[in-house]
Design an enzyme around this catalytic site. Sequence first.
Site, PDB file in Angstrom:
ATOM      1  N   SER A  33     -13.401   8.287   3.400  1.00 21.73           N
ATOM      2  CA  SER A  33     -12.573   7.508   2.611  1.00 21.73           C
ATOM      3  C   SER A  33     -13.278   8.323   1.137  1.00 21.73           C
ATOM      4  O   SER A  33     -12.983   9.223   1.247  1.00 21.73           O
ATOM      5  CB  SER A  33     -13.039   6.091   2.421  1.00 21.73           C
ATOM      6  OG  SER A  33     -11.809   6.056   1.779  1.00 21.73           O
ATOM      7  N   HIS A  54      -8.603   2.346   8.926  1.00 27.82           N
ATOM      8  CA  HIS A  54      -9.569   2.958   8.556  1.00 27.82           C
ATOM      9  C   HIS A  54     -11.208   2.272   8.625  1.00 27.82           C
ATOM     10  O   HIS A  54     -12.153   3.343   9.121  1.00 27.82           O
ATOM     11  CB  HIS A  54      -9.100   2.258   6.827  1.00 27.82           C
ATOM     12  CG  HIS A  54     -10.383   3.338   5.740  1.00 27.82           C
ATOM     13  ND1 HIS A  54     -10.025   5.156   6.055  1.00 27.82           N
ATOM     14  CD2 HIS A  54     -10.703   3.289   4.631  1.00 27.82           C
ATOM     15  CE1 HIS A  54     -10.903   5.445   5.108  1.00 27.82           C
ATOM     16  NE2 HIS A  54     -11.356   4.957   4.446  1.00 27.82           N
ATOM     17  N   ASP A  90     -11.573   9.843   7.388  1.00 26.55           N
ATOM     18  CA  ASP A  90     -10.476   9.850   7.317  1.00 26.55           C
ATOM     19  C   ASP A  90     -10.650   9.487   5.042  1.00 26.55           C
ATOM     20  O   ASP A  90     -10.167   8.691   4.601  1.00 26.55           O
ATOM     21  CB  ASP A  90     -10.635   8.254   7.000  1.00 26.55           C
ATOM     22  CG  ASP A  90      -8.940   7.815   7.942  1.00 26.55           C
ATOM     23  OD1 ASP A  90      -8.389   8.278   7.527  1.00 26.55           O
ATOM     24  OD2 ASP A  90      -9.257   6.181   8.392  1.00 26.55           O
TER      25      ASP A  90
END
Length: 305
Positions: A151, A229, A174
Amino acid sequence: IPRSEYCGGLADATLGHRWCSALLRIAIGSCKVPVSWNGPLKPCSSGYPLIIFSHGLGAFRDHSAATTYFCTAEAGTEEWIPFQRVPQGQKEFYFRNKQVHQRAQECVRALRLFQGIAGGRSVPNILHQGWDLSVLKDNLDLTKVAVMGHSFGGVTAVLALVKEPSFRCAVALDAWMFPLENLLYPEVPKPVLFINTEKFQTPESIAKMKRLSSRNSQTRIVTVLGTVHEDQTDFAFLPGKLLSQIFGRRGTLDPHKALAITSRAALAFLQRHLELEEEFGQWDELLEGVGDSVVPEAPFGRSRL
């Protein structure tokens, strides 16, 4: 729950702790990790490769940029670090851009720490582990160094390639590409593996990844279908079916399978670019988006989970 502060938003800390504990007893999944605590280091004659990992936004207990929870300031003491929210009236890009540069520089500092240890420098360990860092001295191969993250940590890994030539490649799980300024895209010199989940990414974010792949033929973008996620974190294993249904924190793909795909793709990429003498090349097809539950780039035309 080790700290009631993890249940933020509840006024009474004791009540919050009891509430979280009760809820988890009802809806908990698996919280076991298949590792041995404080186990001895297995020597490696050729030296282990080094991967610096950068966590997501507000997902760890240290004093890093954009994180939350607490850190150990000195041996035996703890300090609460509030999550840094965007100040009212300030544009989020400028706030997060400053943080991602700080985080990338921290990745470089972590590498310098290991370089010092490998060179025989004494480094104090303030954690209550009693583990002697000097055992790493003759067991690291600092010619094989990569950076990885999830992330916010994923875009941090991309930026770290710009800041430190020793990083030979990056694995971005991600990645939240928003905080990276456009001027830096031409400056990313090394290959990146983007492993995305199906539900998190946007066309704008994927376009930024493709911009990098157009500049480096070794950069790859793949998406794991049926994932969200949180499927690239340990949280995917913590909630049971009840919590997963309530909060939507798990995709339709079994989290063990999702983790296996992510790990194998990352290992194949790392073997290729760190020149590892392992058997991870057996999963090379995942890097092209070939395999069960994985596709190349991003499937925006497909149904969502």
